[in-house]
Design an enzyme around this catalytic site. Structure first.
Site, PDB file in Angstrom:
ATOM      1  N   HIS A 164       0.848  -1.198   0.000  1.00  0.00           N
ATOM      2  CA  HIS A 164       0.000   0.000   0.000  1.00  0.00           C
ATOM      3  C   HIS A 164       0.882   1.247   0.000  1.00  0.00           C
ATOM      4  O   HIS A 164       1.286   1.746   1.055  1.00  0.00           O
ATOM      5  CB  HIS A 164      -0.908  -0.011   1.233  1.00  0.00           C
ATOM      6  CG  HIS A 164      -1.978   1.035   1.218  1.00  0.00           C
ATOM      7  ND1 HIS A 164      -3.315   0.737   1.073  1.00  0.00           N
ATOM      8  CD2 HIS A 164      -1.921   2.389   1.333  1.00  0.00           C
ATOM      9  CE1 HIS A 164      -4.029   1.847   1.105  1.00  0.00           C
ATOM     10  NE2 HIS A 164      -3.190   2.870   1.264  1.00  0.00           N
ATOM     11  N   HIS A 210       1.310   4.972  -2.298  1.00  0.00           N
ATOM     12  CA  HIS A 210       0.921   5.893  -3.373  1.00  0.00           C
ATOM     13  C   HIS A 210       2.186   6.517  -3.951  1.00  0.00           C
ATOM     14  O   HIS A 210       2.982   7.113  -3.215  1.00  0.00           O
ATOM     15  CB  HIS A 210       0.012   6.990  -2.828  1.00  0.00           C
ATOM     16  CG  HIS A 210      -1.286   6.477  -2.293  1.00  0.00           C
ATOM     17  ND1 HIS A 210      -2.426   6.408  -3.059  1.00  0.00           N
ATOM     18  CD2 HIS A 210      -1.616   5.988  -1.063  1.00  0.00           C
ATOM     19  CE1 HIS A 210      -3.426   5.906  -2.328  1.00  0.00           C
ATOM     20  NE2 HIS A 210      -2.945   5.643  -1.114  1.00  0.00           N
ATOM     21  N   HIS A 233      -9.654   1.188  -0.813  1.00  0.00           N
ATOM     22  CA  HIS A 233      -9.505   1.899   0.452  1.00  0.00           C
ATOM     23  C   HIS A 233     -10.850   1.895   1.180  1.00  0.00           C
ATOM     24  O   HIS A 233     -11.880   2.265   0.604  1.00  0.00           O
ATOM     25  CB  HIS A 233      -9.101   3.353   0.214  1.00  0.00           C
ATOM     26  CG  HIS A 233      -7.666   3.548  -0.152  1.00  0.00           C
ATOM     27  ND1 HIS A 233      -7.058   2.916  -1.201  1.00  0.00           N
ATOM     28  CD2 HIS A 233      -6.709   4.352   0.417  1.00  0.00           C
ATOM     29  CE1 HIS A 233      -5.796   3.310  -1.283  1.00  0.00           C
ATOM     30  NE2 HIS A 233      -5.551   4.174  -0.311  1.00  0.00           N
ATOM     31  N   GLU A 270     -11.034   3.458   6.993  1.00  0.00           N
ATOM     32  CA  GLU A 270     -10.123   4.455   7.548  1.00  0.00           C
ATOM     33  C   GLU A 270     -10.985   5.577   8.124  1.00  0.00           C
ATOM     34  O   GLU A 270     -11.084   5.737   9.331  1.00  0.00           O
ATOM     35  CB  GLU A 270      -9.183   4.971   6.463  1.00  0.00           C
ATOM     36  CG  GLU A 270      -8.135   5.954   6.960  1.00  0.00           C
ATOM     37  CD  GLU A 270      -7.272   6.510   5.838  1.00  0.00           C
ATOM     38  OE1 GLU A 270      -6.218   7.083   6.143  1.00  0.00           O
ATOM     39  OE2 GLU A 270      -7.666   6.386   4.656  1.00  0.00           O
ATOM     40  N   ASP A 326       1.935   3.932   3.104  1.00  0.00           N
ATOM     41  CA  ASP A 326       0.913   4.804   2.532  1.00  0.00           C
ATOM     42  C   ASP A 326       1.540   5.973   1.746  1.00  0.00           C
ATOM     43  O   ASP A 326       1.704   5.903   0.545  1.00  0.00           O
ATOM     44  CB  ASP A 326      -0.015   5.299   3.638  1.00  0.00           C
ATOM     45  CG  ASP A 326      -1.369   5.768   3.120  1.00  0.00           C
ATOM     46  OD1 ASP A 326      -1.643   5.600   1.917  1.00  0.00           O
ATOM     47  OD2 ASP A 326      -2.157   6.301   3.920  1.00  0.00           O
ATOM     48  N   ASP A 327       1.865   7.057   2.447  1.00  0.00           N
ATOM     49  CA  ASP A 327       2.483   8.252   1.859  1.00  0.00           C
ATOM     50  C   ASP A 327       3.621   8.685   2.782  1.00  0.00           C
ATOM     51  O   ASP A 327       3.495   9.662   3.533  1.00  0.00           O
ATOM     52  CB  ASP A 327       1.455   9.385   1.736  1.00  0.00           C
ATOM     53  CG  ASP A 327       0.198   8.946   1.004  1.00  0.00           C
ATOM     54  OD1 ASP A 327       0.225   8.888  -0.236  1.00  0.00           O
ATOM     55  OD2 ASP A 327      -0.812   8.653   1.673  1.00  0.00           O
TER      56      ASP A 327
END
Length: 329
Positions: A11, A13, A191, A194, A272-273
């Site tokens: 996961h 981005h 997604h 969350e 994630d980021d």
């Protein structure tokens, strides 16, 4: 310990993994003023999740050419490899890469794939892509993105997902796009769980037929759902550092990844980021070890689960599993 263990990340981005310095340099080269998205130390600055989405899109606006994405891919894979990642899947969106035009998307994709191949030769890290519509852009634009995904499915583009604001639209609204991606042979993730709560996990899983859920951690609030996910073998792409940085949980011990794992849910670890959340895969491992007392055996087990849940070709998965097994010796 955390740096040397081989890791699998599911996961990530690509634009969200862009170091702030990288984006500032691109903006400087193109004479773009995006100074408002950084703090006094040069890091990304945002107030909450929804402001984060805005900052993300401003940063992404500097990536205007296929060669920008080639450079970005190399920078991201160098950082991942330094953290011990041997295989990664990254979310890619034709919304950002050519405005959902198939011809332009092919050019961006070729640049990304070529850069990834060079990184694999140089660094030993393998990358595959998951095409991802932006949820808050709406179902109609998602159809265009799905067509781009279906036309470029193959060894590099292996999956289809959905990212963005969970409070906009429902999973069922994107069913056409997911059905098309499935028919094209792409694996599915979404997604959920969350900001949308456990009901969003159930909707993504049942209405879209996904094998994996991006985040999914709020399933812990619904005990029957947790049991269903465990029994069905649905995989959660957990990103603890992201959830904590955005205020979903107050600290690492409060994160539900350990509780979900203890209930038999298949959990994985991702960033994630990472520059937005001041994390790396090595840092995720270190903080989880500190919070829950996890040892090498647990992390190796999670890495194997991640490899098993990967969307890549069987031959690629076998190669990744061998890397994990070699490290176990």
């Amino acid at each position: 310990m955390t740096e040397v263990l081989p890791k699998v990340e599911l996961h990530l981005h690509l634009e969200g993994a862009a170091p702030a310095a990288f984006i500032r340099q691109l903006a400087h080269e193109k004479r773009m003023d995006i100074s408002g998205i950084f703090d006094a130390h040069g890091n990304y600055a945002y107030r909450d999740f929804w402001h984060f989405l805005e900052v993300y899109e401003v940063a992404t606006a500097t990536l205007t050419r296929p060669e920008d994405y080639a450079r970005l891919t190399r920078a991201v894979l160098e950082a991942s490899a330094a953290s011990g990642v041997v295989y990664s899947e990254t979310f890619l969106s034709p919304d950002f890469c050519g405005g959902r035009d198939l011809g332009a998307w092919r050019e961006y994709l070729a640049a990304i794939a070529e850069s990834a191949a060079a990184a694999e030769r140089d660094l030993g890290i393998t990358l595959c892509g998951i095409v991802t519509p932006i949820r808050h852009f709406g179902p109609e634009k998602a159809r265009e993105t799905a067509l781009c995904a279906a036309e470029t499915a193959g060894d590099f583009i292996v999956g289809f997902g959905l990212a963005g604001d969970e409070k906009k639209w429902q999973p069922i609204d994107f069913k056409w796009s997911f059905d098309l991606a499935r028919e094209a042979g792409l694996h599915l993730t979404c997604h959920a769980g969350e900001w949308g709560g456990p009901e969003s996990v159930r909707a993504a899983w049942r209405d879209l037929g996904v094998a994996r859920i991006g985040h999914g951690v709020r399933a812990v609030e619904d005990a029957p759902l947790v049991d269903e996910l465990a029994e069905a073998g649905v995989v959660l792409e957990c990103c603890p550092g992201s959830n904590i940085a955005l205020g979903l949980y107050p600290n690492w011990p409060a994160h539900p990844i350990a509780r979900l794992r203890e209930k038999g849910v298949r959990v994985t670890i991702s960033t994630d980021d990472p520059p937005f959340f001041h994390t790396t895969m090595a840092r995720e491992y270190a903080r989880l070890a500190e919070a829950f007392g996890w040892d090498e055996a647990i992390f190796r087990s999670i890495a194997r689960t991640s490899a098993e849940a990967s969307f890549c070709a069987p031959s690629t998965r076998e190669k990744i599993m061998k890397k994990l097994e070699k490290a176990d010796v």
